[in-house]
Design an enzyme around this catalytic site. Structure first.
Site, short mmCIF file in Angstrom:
data_model
loop_
_atom_site.label_atom_id
_atom_site.label_comp_id
_atom_site.label_asym_id
_atom_site.label_seq_id
_atom_site.Cartn_x
_atom_site.Cartn_y
_atom_site.Cartn_z
N GLY A 38 39.67 -26.38 16.63
CA GLY A 38 39.44 -26.43 15.24
C GLY A 38 37.96 -25.56 14.81
O GLY A 38 37.50 -25.38 15.94
N ASN A 39 37.59 -25.44 13.51
CA ASN A 39 36.25 -25.02 13.34
C ASN A 39 35.99 -25.42 11.92
O ASN A 39 36.84 -25.45 11.19
CB ASN A 39 36.52 -23.52 13.74
CG ASN A 39 37.91 -22.82 13.34
OD1 ASN A 39 38.30 -22.63 12.54
ND2 ASN A 39 38.40 -22.55 14.85
N SER A 83 33.39 -18.83 15.82
CA SER A 83 34.62 -19.06 16.25
C SER A 83 35.90 -17.89 16.14
O SER A 83 35.64 -16.97 15.48
CB SER A 83 35.18 -20.09 15.24
OG SER A 83 36.54 -20.34 14.94
N GLU A 85 38.43 -17.85 15.10
CA GLU A 85 38.98 -18.00 13.54
C GLU A 85 38.23 -17.37 12.41
O GLU A 85 38.62 -17.81 11.49
CB GLU A 85 39.44 -19.22 13.41
CG GLU A 85 40.68 -19.65 14.28
CD GLU A 85 42.01 -19.12 14.27
OE1 GLU A 85 42.08 -18.18 13.29
OE2 GLU A 85 42.93 -19.63 14.77
#
Length: 231
Positions: A38-39, A83, A85
């Site tokens: 996650g981020n 990240s 992402e």
């Protein structure tokens, strides 16, 4: 630039970094992710964005580990690496100028719907109030790719959440904490719908009620989101 830039160059960067860290640690504490998955990110307001770093545990994370990037993803400050992402986060900010926070997580029940590639229906009123309606599923794209970011932004539309096929959940909000609240609402709804389907065929909220509450969502988003409403 050195790590102090995240905390000391400007109050907006410092405040956004604190908000991102608090949200990331709350996301982990509430079980929406495991390990370093996650981020979380936040819009600073000066054309930059604060992101959680890659491959660092949330409990040990500090504001100096967070990363400041520009709109193209170039690192401007911070000790960590942004990240993987980051393209997903930046795509959401490009799509909506009012969005101040983005959360990407892997909650259990919402991820079941993502793997099954099934929409989470707005089966309870609060989903429409806080999310805007059903939570749709975007097409599968490789983790960290620009294509995934664009697919997420397109599929989310004017709502606050979207599922990523065979992956997890992305939510947006007026700030990072608001985006986390949206993620918790989606996960609670996914759990309720999953259980209701075991009991039988779930009922639907009347269309008129959904339309009215969708209007509330739009009013809140248009009236309270945006740079002028953030610290």
């Amino acid at each position: 630039m050195n790590a102090e830039d995240v905390n000391e160059v400007s109050p907006p960067r410092r405040d956004t970094a604190r908000a991102v860290l608090e949200t990331a640690q709350a996301m982990y504490a509430k079980g929406l992710v495991e390990g370093t998955a996650g981020n979380v990110s936040g819009r600073v307001g000066d054309g930059t964005f604060c992101l959680t770093p890659s491959s660092l545990g949330y409990e040990a994370m500090r504001t100096t580990d967070l990363v400041i990037v520009d709109a193209d993803g170039a690192v401007l400050a911070g000790n960590g690496h942004p990240s993987s992402e980051k393209a997903l986060h930046l795509a959401c900010y490009r799509q909506w100028a009012e969005v101040g926070g983005v959360v990407h997580c892997h909650p259990l029940y919402a991820s079941m719907f993502a793997v099954a590639r099934q929409t989470i229906p707005a089966a309870i009123e609060e989903v429409v109030i806080y999310i805007g309606g059903d939570v749709e599923v975007c097409d599968y794209h490789l983790t960290g790719s620009d294509e995934l970011g664009e697919a997420v932004a397109a599929a989310m539309g004017e709502r606050s959440a979207v599922l990523m096929a065979n992956h997890g959940l992305v939510t947006v909000g007026r700030d990072p904490a608001d985006a986390l609240h949206a993620a918790l609402v989606v996960e609670r709804t996914a759990h309720i719908v999953w259980g209701a389907r075991l009991l039988g065929k779930p009922g639907s909220v009347p269309e008129k009620v959904n339309e009215d509450f969708a209007g509330v969502y739009r009013w809140v988003r248009e009236s309270t989101w945006g740079a002028e409403s953030r610290p």
